[in-house]
Motif scaffolding. Structure first.
Motif, PDB file in Angstrom:
ATOM      1  N   GLU B 355      -3.963 -11.145 -51.734  1.00  0.00           N
ATOM      2  CA  GLU B 355      -2.609 -10.617 -51.843  1.00  0.00           C
ATOM      3  C   GLU B 355      -2.669  -9.095 -52.000  1.00  0.00           C
ATOM      4  O   GLU B 355      -1.881  -8.366 -51.399  1.00  0.00           O
ATOM      5  CB  GLU B 355      -1.889 -11.247 -53.047  1.00  0.00           C
ATOM      6  CG  GLU B 355      -0.422 -10.853 -53.141  1.00  0.00           C
ATOM      7  CD  GLU B 355       0.282 -11.406 -54.375  1.00  0.00           C
ATOM      8  OE1 GLU B 355      -0.338 -12.176 -55.138  1.00  0.00           O
ATOM      9  OE2 GLU B 355       1.459 -11.053 -54.561  1.00  0.00           O
ATOM     10  N   ASN B 358      -3.496  -7.580 -48.618  1.00  0.00           N
ATOM     11  CA  ASN B 358      -2.325  -7.600 -47.731  1.00  0.00           C
ATOM     12  C   ASN B 358      -1.330  -6.521 -48.112  1.00  0.00           C
ATOM     13  O   ASN B 358      -0.741  -5.861 -47.252  1.00  0.00           O
ATOM     14  CB  ASN B 358      -1.622  -8.963 -47.794  1.00  0.00           C
ATOM     15  CG  ASN B 358      -2.398 -10.043 -47.098  1.00  0.00           C
ATOM     16  OD1 ASN B 358      -3.406  -9.783 -46.448  1.00  0.00           O
ATOM     17  ND2 ASN B 358      -1.959 -11.280 -47.243  1.00  0.00           N
ATOM     18  N   LEU B 359      -1.143  -6.339 -49.417  1.00  0.00           N
ATOM     19  CA  LEU B 359      -0.200  -5.325 -49.884  1.00  0.00           C
ATOM     20  C   LEU B 359      -0.660  -3.939 -49.452  1.00  0.00           C
ATOM     21  O   LEU B 359       0.129  -3.147 -48.927  1.00  0.00           O
ATOM     22  CB  LEU B 359      -0.069  -5.368 -51.411  1.00  0.00           C
ATOM     23  CG  LEU B 359       0.760  -4.227 -52.018  1.00  0.00           C
ATOM     24  CD1 LEU B 359       2.217  -4.353 -51.579  1.00  0.00           C
ATOM     25  CD2 LEU B 359       0.664  -4.217 -53.532  1.00  0.00           C
ATOM     26  N   GLU B 361      -2.647  -3.155 -47.019  1.00  0.00           N
ATOM     27  CA  GLU B 361      -2.539  -3.020 -45.566  1.00  0.00           C
ATOM     28  C   GLU B 361      -1.080  -2.775 -45.157  1.00  0.00           C
ATOM     29  O   GLU B 361      -0.786  -1.927 -44.309  1.00  0.00           O
ATOM     30  CB  GLU B 361      -3.076  -4.275 -44.879  1.00  0.00           C
ATOM     31  CG  GLU B 361      -3.186  -4.119 -43.369  1.00  0.00           C
ATOM     32  CD  GLU B 361      -3.776  -5.332 -42.682  1.00  0.00           C
ATOM     33  OE1 GLU B 361      -4.167  -6.300 -43.371  1.00  0.00           O
ATOM     34  OE2 GLU B 361      -3.836  -5.312 -41.437  1.00  0.00           O
ATOM     35  N   ARG B 362      -0.173  -3.504 -45.795  1.00  0.00           N
ATOM     36  CA  ARG B 362       1.242  -3.326 -45.466  1.00  0.00           C
ATOM     37  C   ARG B 362       1.681  -1.897 -45.755  1.00  0.00           C
ATOM     38  O   ARG B 362       2.343  -1.248 -44.958  1.00  0.00           O
ATOM     39  CB  ARG B 362       2.082  -4.317 -46.283  1.00  0.00           C
ATOM     40  CG  ARG B 362       3.565  -4.209 -45.991  1.00  0.00           C
ATOM     41  CD  ARG B 362       4.373  -5.105 -46.922  1.00  0.00           C
ATOM     42  NE  ARG B 362       5.790  -4.821 -46.805  1.00  0.00           N
ATOM     43  CZ  ARG B 362       6.638  -5.464 -46.011  1.00  0.00           C
ATOM     44  NH1 ARG B 362       6.202  -6.447 -45.269  1.00  0.00           N
ATOM     45  NH2 ARG B 362       7.912  -5.124 -45.959  1.00  0.00           N
ATOM     46  N   LEU B 366       3.163   0.795 -43.112  1.00  0.00           N
ATOM     47  CA  LEU B 366       4.573   1.162 -43.199  1.00  0.00           C
ATOM     48  C   LEU B 366       4.808   2.503 -43.896  1.00  0.00           C
ATOM     49  O   LEU B 366       5.893   3.045 -43.831  1.00  0.00           O
ATOM     50  CB  LEU B 366       5.370   0.064 -43.924  1.00  0.00           C
ATOM     51  CG  LEU B 366       5.313  -1.312 -43.287  1.00  0.00           C
ATOM     52  CD1 LEU B 366       6.183  -2.296 -44.066  1.00  0.00           C
ATOM     53  CD2 LEU B 366       5.778  -1.274 -41.837  1.00  0.00           C
ATOM     54  N   PRO B 378       6.914  -3.050 -52.958  1.00  0.00           N
ATOM     55  CA  PRO B 378       7.917  -4.113 -52.937  1.00  0.00           C
ATOM     56  C   PRO B 378       8.320  -4.467 -54.371  1.00  0.00           C
ATOM     57  O   PRO B 378       7.524  -4.337 -55.295  1.00  0.00           O
ATOM     58  CB  PRO B 378       7.183  -5.283 -52.267  1.00  0.00           C
ATOM     59  CG  PRO B 378       6.133  -4.650 -51.442  1.00  0.00           C
ATOM     60  CD  PRO B 378       5.724  -3.398 -52.175  1.00  0.00           C
ATOM     61  N   VAL B 379       9.562  -4.918 -54.505  1.00  0.00           N
ATOM     62  CA  VAL B 379      10.160  -5.111 -55.827  1.00  0.00           C
ATOM     63  C   VAL B 379       9.293  -5.880 -56.815  1.00  0.00           C
ATOM     64  O   VAL B 379       9.159  -5.490 -57.971  1.00  0.00           O
ATOM     65  CB  VAL B 379      11.529  -5.810 -55.667  1.00  0.00           C
ATOM     66  CG1 VAL B 379      12.066  -6.249 -57.007  1.00  0.00           C
ATOM     67  CG2 VAL B 379      12.507  -4.872 -54.989  1.00  0.00           C
ATOM     68  N   ARG B 380       8.659  -6.959 -56.364  1.00  0.00           N
ATOM     69  CA  ARG B 380       7.955  -7.800 -57.337  1.00  0.00           C
ATOM     70  C   ARG B 380       6.743  -7.124 -57.959  1.00  0.00           C
ATOM     71  O   ARG B 380       6.238  -7.573 -58.988  1.00  0.00           O
ATOM     72  CB  ARG B 380       7.552  -9.130 -56.713  1.00  0.00           C
ATOM     73  CG  ARG B 380       6.374  -9.081 -55.740  1.00  0.00           C
ATOM     74  CD  ARG B 380       6.007 -10.517 -55.377  1.00  0.00           C
ATOM     75  NE  ARG B 380       4.908 -10.651 -54.462  1.00  0.00           N
ATOM     76  CZ  ARG B 380       5.032 -10.642 -53.135  1.00  0.00           C
ATOM     77  NH1 ARG B 380       6.202 -10.478 -52.593  1.00  0.00           N
ATOM     78  NH2 ARG B 380       3.973 -10.794 -52.362  1.00  0.00           N
ATOM     79  N   TYR B 381       6.257  -6.025 -57.365  1.00  0.00           N
ATOM     80  CA  TYR B 381       5.097  -5.335 -57.916  1.00  0.00           C
ATOM     81  C   TYR B 381       5.477  -4.200 -58.849  1.00  0.00           C
ATOM     82  O   TYR B 381       4.610  -3.578 -59.458  1.00  0.00           O
ATOM     83  CB  TYR B 381       4.231  -4.760 -56.786  1.00  0.00           C
ATOM     84  CG  TYR B 381       3.698  -5.817 -55.851  1.00  0.00           C
ATOM     85  CD1 TYR B 381       4.207  -5.932 -54.566  1.00  0.00           C
ATOM     86  CD2 TYR B 381       2.704  -6.690 -56.253  1.00  0.00           C
ATOM     87  CE1 TYR B 381       3.734  -6.905 -53.698  1.00  0.00           C
ATOM     88  CE2 TYR B 381       2.221  -7.671 -55.395  1.00  0.00           C
ATOM     89  CZ  TYR B 381       2.748  -7.765 -54.127  1.00  0.00           C
ATOM     90  OH  TYR B 381       2.281  -8.725 -53.274  1.00  0.00           O
ATOM     91  N   GLY B 462      21.294 -12.465 -49.015  1.00  0.00           N
ATOM     92  CA  GLY B 462      19.933 -12.708 -48.536  1.00  0.00           C
ATOM     93  C   GLY B 462      18.998 -13.155 -49.642  1.00  0.00           C
ATOM     94  O   GLY B 462      17.808 -12.857 -49.635  1.00  0.00           O
ATOM     95  N   ARG B 464      17.645 -16.371 -52.421  1.00  0.00           N
ATOM     96  CA  ARG B 464      17.661 -17.799 -52.704  1.00  0.00           C
ATOM     97  C   ARG B 464      18.681 -18.028 -53.811  1.00  0.00           C
ATOM     98  O   ARG B 464      18.897 -17.162 -54.646  1.00  0.00           O
ATOM     99  CB  ARG B 464      16.285 -18.263 -53.195  1.00  0.00           C
ATOM    100  CG  ARG B 464      15.226 -18.190 -52.113  1.00  0.00           C
ATOM    101  CD  ARG B 464      14.782 -19.595 -51.699  1.00  0.00           C
ATOM    102  NE  ARG B 464      14.132 -19.551 -50.388  1.00  0.00           N
ATOM    103  CZ  ARG B 464      12.827 -19.353 -50.202  1.00  0.00           C
ATOM    104  NH1 ARG B 464      12.039 -19.226 -51.239  1.00  0.00           N
ATOM    105  NH2 ARG B 464      12.341 -19.300 -48.992  1.00  0.00           N
ATOM    106  N   THR B 466      18.536 -19.814 -56.430  1.00  0.00           N
ATOM    107  CA  THR B 466      17.954 -19.741 -57.776  1.00  0.00           C
ATOM    108  C   THR B 466      17.730 -18.292 -58.207  1.00  0.00           C
ATOM    109  O   THR B 466      17.863 -17.964 -59.389  1.00  0.00           O
ATOM    110  CB  THR B 466      16.605 -20.472 -57.805  1.00  0.00           C
ATOM    111  OG1 THR B 466      15.851 -20.070 -56.654  1.00  0.00           O
ATOM    112  CG2 THR B 466      16.818 -21.968 -57.762  1.00  0.00           C
ATOM    113  N   THR B 467      17.397 -17.436 -57.235  1.00  0.00           N
ATOM    114  CA  THR B 467      17.199 -16.025 -57.581  1.00  0.00           C
ATOM    115  C   THR B 467      18.511 -15.434 -58.083  1.00  0.00           C
ATOM    116  O   THR B 467      18.543 -14.708 -59.082  1.00  0.00           O
ATOM    117  CB  THR B 467      16.740 -15.230 -56.354  1.00  0.00           C
ATOM    118  OG1 THR B 467      15.652 -15.914 -55.734  1.00  0.00           O
ATOM    119  CG2 THR B 467      16.316 -13.833 -56.746  1.00  0.00           C
TER     120      THR B 467
END
Lengths: 135, 489
Positions: B355, B358-359, B361-362, B366, B378-381, B462, B464, B466-467
């Motif tokens: 993970e 991938n982060l 690399e992303r 970008l 990204p928000v979760r990090y 956009g 879920r 539950t979110t």
């Protein structure tokens, strides 16, 4: 064939189609139109577009070609899996063999279908995804 | 970069046309040029094509120029030579067997398809090899130091090793480290992902097959045991192997020999086996999904790969190593600010090192500017010091203890107009509070438009369902408990 009750219970699946062949995208979209619980929310022509559109549209699933110019399906899969709440990613490959499947798995793809039997192989995967209850 | 384009250099127009037709039929995109001189080298890189078909060469010097340009990249696509090049082509062009493949004419579709398939695998293998981290597991945390000691302990012997660890924790890295520290280091290291290969193909993939062993077996083929001969075989996701295959594998481990599918010649096996799984094999044994005798045979030397969250001290070094490898593999440059690294060190990493990779690399792709601050993650990090991810509201509704005083702004039913999204007022602003206000306003707007049906509001945003429910709770927007909002199941 799913009956009406079963179809109603399936949640709407938002799908992004990715392929560098517009003809393939058109054909895939036509086929998926037959499924009322699938909604094609966008189309991308290469991996980089796929990454950007996935972030914008937040689809539930991305159906993505392996071989594309600019950025291929494997790199796009890795990048997509690093975004917030990544979608389910299915790689579609012209070559269906253990080596290609392993590479797709390494990239983090959740599914793999051969382009030759695309619709037959993709629909059961999408059905399973849509039928899964989401808590 | 996986490519679907094929370059066809052939002055024989009719032959070039037929080749292009065939390539099109197979779903590849042919680019046909009569003369290599027509190729604008400044607008291409060698890897733009999956393969280069070489036919009639009208200008030998122009072709030599293109050839030299191709060879600058050691991972250039293979050259498929038409019959006139078969005899001397490889030697004349200075290409080896991996780079020059003879093509018959009239082209037979199965042969062309097979060559392109091999070209595709070759490219994928090469790209993966470039980003494989050498030197074993990275870091100096207690867990990794212990792992290194165990690797050093077991490597010199042929002992079977079973590596246990979560997905993405680096089990293959550990397996390679064992191989590289063993007497088998000069011999092949062959990996196989037992979970990625469909059950019916697993046997022939592992043991090979003889010609005619099954439909489609047009030639004999070595399996991975044979390819690993003298070296190490890494069986990843061994927990996904079917029972019948487990029996066959057990036999090979016990008797050190096997037969190819459809064959009766016994082949001696000189391979060191390392297996890995993220599953709980003992549980699977209870469930009847894994054989106990195979487990004991594999579990001679178990090795645990710690999850990333248990070795967060290694994170800065891992980031450095991964960044360097990605840069080397041509996948982009990126640098993290110390604050960004600190935020990453607070994240739980359910996907472990993969993970993280991938982060990185992303972000490298970008964020071409190369600098990554917390806001770029990204928000979760974006874990702040309080341990809250993303937009942690300082205080919306009820102030939380320790929250900055300025932030206790009760949300008005229609929020006051926020400054434009990209505008920083001269006096600066409280970013958390600002973001919380924007988020609250949008959530309220969505709820209104959706007639308070949470599931529909979630779709508008956009999110879920539950979110959104979580956010409502966090911002105290729920109108009490049960009867407050209509929720569509």
């Amino acid at each position: 064939m799913r009956n009406l009750m079963e179809t109603a219970a399936m949640r709407q699946l938002r799908v992004l189609l990715v392929d560098d062949h517009e003809g393939f995208l058109n054909a895939a979209q036509r086929q998926l139109r037959n499924l009322p619980w699938v909604s094609v929310v966008g189309r991308a022509l290469n991996g980089l577009e796929a990454v950007r559109m996935t972030e914008q549209l937040t689809p539930d699933a991305v159906l993505m070609d392996l071989a594309m110019p600019e950025m291929g399906g494997l790199q796009a899969t890795r990048l997509i899996k690093a975004q917030d709440k990544p979608p389910f990613v299915v790689i579609a490959s012209h070559f269906d063999d253990p080596q290609h499947r392993e590479h797709a798995a390494s990239a983090g793809a959740d599914g793999f279908v051969s382009k030759m039997f695309y619709v037959q192989e993709v629909v059961p995967i999408l059905e399973k995804l849509a039928g899964e209850s989401h808590v | 970069m996986s490519e679907a384009r094929v370059l066809v250099l052939d002055a024989d127009a009719e032959r070039a046309g037929r080749t292009a037709e065939l390539l099109d039929f197979i779903d590849y995109r042919p680019q046909v040029l009569a003369d290599a001189a027509e190729l604008p080298l400044d607008r291409h890189t060698p890897r733009d094509w999956a393969a280069v078909v070489l036919g009639k060469v009208p200008d030998a010097r122009a072709w030599q120029r293109v050839l030299d340009w191709l060879k600058q990249d050691p991972l250039h696509p293979p050259v498929l030579g038409m019959p006139e090049h078969h005899l001397e082509g490889a030697e004349k062009f200075g290409l080896n067997a991996a780079q020059f493949w003879p093509l018959d004419y009239p082209i037979k579709y199965p042969l062309l398809s097979e060559l392109l398939r091999r070209a595709s695998i070759k490219r994928l293998d090469e790209e993966a090899r470039v980003v494989a981290t050498p030197g074993g597991p990275t870091g100096r945390s207690p867990g990794i130091e212990r792992l290194r000691r165990l690797i050093a302990q077991v490597a010199p012997f042929d002992t079977t090793v079973l590596i246990l660890g979560e997905s993405g924790s680096g089990k293959e890295v550990a397996a390679r480290a064992i191989h590289d520290a063993s007497p088998r280091r000069g011999k092949p290291f062959v990996a196989m992902n037992c979970g990625a290969i469909p059950g019916e193909l697993l046997e022939s993939e592992l043991f090979g097959h003889e010609k005619g062993a099954f439909t489609g077996a047009i030639t004999a083929r070595r399996g991975r045991f044979e390819m690993a001969d003298g070296g190490t075989l890494f069986l990843d996701e061994i927990g996904d192997m079917s029972m019948p295959m487990q029996v066959k594998l057990l036999r090979v481990l016990q008797e050190r020999c096997f037969e190819r599918v459809g064959g009766n010649q016994t082949i001696r096996c000189n391979v060191r086996v390392i297996a890995a799984t993220h599953r709980n094999l003992e549980e699977n044994i209870q469930k009847g999904a894994f054989r106990e005798d195979l487990f004991y045979r594999l579990n001679v030397f178990p090795l645990e790969m710690p999850p990333l969250r248990e070795r967060l001290a290694d994170l800065p070094e891992l980031v450095e190593e991964l960044t360097r490898t990605l840069e080397k593999g041509g996948r982009g440059k990126v640098r993290f600010t110390p604050e960004a690294i600190a935020a990453l060190s607070r994240y739980r990493w359910p996907g472990n090192v993969r993970e993280l990779s991938n982060l990185i690399e992303r972000l490298a792709v970008l964020n071409p500017s190369g600098q990554v601050r917390i806001a770029d993650l990204p928000v979760r990090y974006r874990i702040d010091a309080d341990g809250d991810a993303g937009v942690a509201p300082a205080a919306v509704g009820a102030p939380t203890p320790g929250a900055p005083a300025a932030a206790s702004l009760p949300p008005a039913p229609s929020a006051p107009p926020a400054p434009r999204l990209d505008e920083l007022p001269p006096e600066g602003l409280d970013l958390k509070e600002h973001m919380a206000r924007i988020e609250t306003a949008l959530i309220k707007a969505a709820l209104e438009r959706a007639n308070n049906v949470v599931a529909h509001a979630a779709q508008l945003l956009g999110l879920r369902r539950t979110t959104l429910v979580e956010k409502l709770r966090k911002y105290g927007l729920g109108r009490g408990d049960d009867g407050g909002m209509d929720e569509v199941a």
